[in-house]
Structures are given as C-alpha cells and as structure tokens.
Design an enzyme around this catalytic site. Structure first.
Site, mmCIF file in Angstrom:
data_model
loop_
_atom_site.group_PDB
_atom_site.id
_atom_site.type_symbol
_atom_site.label_atom_id
_atom_site.label_comp_id
_atom_site.label_asym_id
_atom_site.label_seq_id
_atom_site.Cartn_x
_atom_site.Cartn_y
_atom_site.Cartn_z
ATOM 1 N N ASP A 270 4.467 -5.737 9.710
ATOM 2 C CA ASP A 270 5.608 -5.418 10.579
ATOM 3 C C ASP A 270 5.579 -6.265 11.853
ATOM 4 O O ASP A 270 6.630 -6.706 12.339
ATOM 5 C CB ASP A 270 5.596 -3.934 10.951
ATOM 6 C CG ASP A 270 6.084 -3.064 9.804
ATOM 7 O OD1 ASP A 270 6.702 -3.600 8.868
ATOM 8 O OD2 ASP A 270 5.837 -1.845 9.843
ATOM 9 N N ARG B 246 0.845 -1.194 0.000
ATOM 10 C CA ARG B 246 0.000 0.000 0.000
ATOM 11 C C ARG B 246 0.876 1.237 0.000
ATOM 12 O O ARG B 246 1.748 1.380 0.853
ATOM 13 C CB ARG B 246 -0.820 -0.026 1.297
ATOM 14 C CG ARG B 246 -2.246 0.248 1.139
ATOM 15 C CD ARG B 246 -3.022 0.033 2.398
ATOM 16 N NE ARG B 246 -2.546 0.666 3.607
ATOM 17 C CZ ARG B 246 -3.321 1.153 4.546
ATOM 18 N NH1 ARG B 246 -4.629 1.109 4.402
ATOM 19 N NH2 ARG B 246 -2.838 1.668 5.639
ATOM 20 N N THR C 243 -0.959 7.638 -0.840
ATOM 21 C CA THR C 243 -2.260 7.509 -1.521
ATOM 22 C C THR C 243 -3.091 6.353 -0.959
ATOM 23 O O THR C 243 -4.301 6.288 -1.184
ATOM 24 C CB THR C 243 -2.071 7.234 -3.022
ATOM 25 O OG1 THR C 243 -1.440 5.947 -3.160
ATOM 26 C CG2 THR C 243 -1.203 8.293 -3.680
ATOM 27 N N ASP D 169 0.404 -2.330 12.352
ATOM 28 C CA ASP D 169 0.804 -2.826 11.027
ATOM 29 C C ASP D 169 1.052 -4.329 11.113
ATOM 30 O O ASP D 169 2.028 -4.786 11.715
ATOM 31 C CB ASP D 169 2.071 -2.091 10.564
ATOM 32 C CG ASP D 169 2.412 -2.438 9.126
ATOM 33 O OD1 ASP D 169 2.515 -3.634 8.801
ATOM 34 O OD2 ASP D 169 2.560 -1.506 8.324
#
Ligand code: PRP
Ligand code: URA
Length: 209
Positions: A203, A104, A108, A200
């Site tokens: 991660d 991603r 944006t 995340d």
C-alpha cells in the site's frame, strides 16, 4: 544461523528508518525502497561468477574479469517486491525478471497464488527473490517452493524487514538459500504485521488505501 545475512550497513539502516516513518509519502517511499534494494544487492551479489575476457585499453591488451554465466533472474513477490526490482537492475541491467503473484488472506494470513512466470532456463540462473517484508514467512516459503518446483536451484531471498518467526520459518523450510535481511524487527502483532515494521509495504509503495 548459517545462510542468514543481516546487513547492518549504516546507509541501509538510515534509509530503513526513513521508510518506517508514517509521514514518508509514496514518492519518497518508492525511491528509498529502490535505494535500499540497490545497497543490499551490492552485498548479495558479491559471489556472482566472473571470467577473464580480453579487453584492449588505450595502452595495451589485457585479460580482465566480467560477469559470466547465464543472466541473473530477479523475481519479485507481487506486489511489494516490485518496488525493489529497479534497484537490482541498476546494478545488473541485463538481468531477466520473473514474477510471483501472492496475496496474504487477511484472516488466515495464508498466501494465495494468482500469477507466476519465471525466465528460462531458470535452473541455470542465480535467482534473487525480492519482497520488502518477511512476516509469518508464508509468502516467502511459497515463492521459493514454486521456484524450486520449476527447477530453480541457486536462490537468494532479499527482504528489507524481517520478523523473527518468518525468518526462522523460511530458513527451516529452505536452509540451502541465502536470506539477506535489512533489519530484524521485534515481533508480529495479532494481525501478523511486523512491529515496529513500516505498515503495509504494498500500500505504501503503490499509494493504495
Ligand atoms: C505482504 C508482503 C509479503 C507478505 C509478507 O504482501 O509484501 O509478500 O505480505 O507476509 P507473510 O510473510 O506473512 O507471508 P501482501 O500479501 O500484503 O500483498 P501486496 O504486496 O500485494 O500488498
Ligand atoms: N506485509 C506487510 O506489508 N507488512 C507487514 O508488516 C506484514 C506483512
């Protein structure tokens, strides 16, 4: 919403709460992700086709059901979806595994494709797409678009946490696929992270950042 299944099993909910905890380290995070995928897979695969085969028990011969048809395909969205694959393979060890590499864009939030490979013949398989997080829905829609362009038809999407926006976007883009969700969270923040979410996922699974 038809074809959207929110899995409210207490074992799944308990393990998702442990995943959310910022003090849960990489090792435990990986194990929990696998376990949740296995529990979700048990439910998501309840319509796999079976056929009766002859088996000889120590007592007598009988006809008894076994999985039928082309082998299942598990297709993780890289990276974080990889963390769910072993949970599903523990249920169906003979499943084939494809990969869809998307990241991603941080500004944006649009998905970018970097690697895609699917097991053939994809059109004859039940396909389970895995990704722990359904946020804006951009990655999931792109992954399902890709699979359909390559002939995939019987598709299930499995995520651990979904945001309402992403769930709506995926369901509207692909109303024919079943979407299995571990927990539906409140909303997205300005950075398109799920709230309360778990941070995340990639991660946390791979120990990056
Ligand atoms: C995360 C997550 C999903 C995607 C969800 O991946 O694993 O693939 O974001 O967001 P969306 O619904 O708004 O598209 P990311 O792009 O961070 O890549 P990574 O798994 O490699 O960390
Ligand atoms: N991707 C993640 O890993 N977490 C989020 O909350 C949103 C997208």
């Amino acid at each position: 919403m038809e074809n959207v299944i929110i899995l409210d099993h207490p074992l799944i909910q308990h393990k998702i709460s442990m995943l959310r905890d910022k003090n849960t380290g990489t090792n435990e995070f990986r194990s929990l992700t696998e376990e949740i995928a296995m529990l979700m897979g048990y439910e998501a695969l309840r319509d796999l086709p079976v056929e009766d085969v002859e088996v000889e028990t120590p007592i007598e011969k009988c006809m008894t059901p076994m999985l039928a048809g082309k082998k299942l395909a598990v297709v993780p969205i890289l990276r974080a979806g990889l963390g769910m694959v072993s949970g599903i393979l523990s249920l169906v060890p003979s499943a084939k595994v494809g990969h869809i590499g998307l990241y991603r864009d941080e500004v944006t939030h649009e998905p970018h494709e970097y690697f895609c490979k699917l097991p053939s013949p994809i059109e004859l398989r039940t396909i389970v797409v895995t990704d722990p997080m359904l946020a804006t829905g951009g990655s999931a829609v792109a992954a399902v678009d890709f699979i359909k362009q390559h002939g995939g038809r019987n598709i299930k999407f499995m995520c651990i946490i979904a945001a309402p926006d992403g769930l709506k976007r995926l369901h509207e883009a692909h109303p024919d696929i079943q979407i299995y969700v571990g927990h539906l969270d409140r909303c997205l923040n300005d950075a398109a992270y799920i709230c309360p979410g778990l941070g995340d996922a990639g991660d946390r699974i791979f120990g990056t950042k």
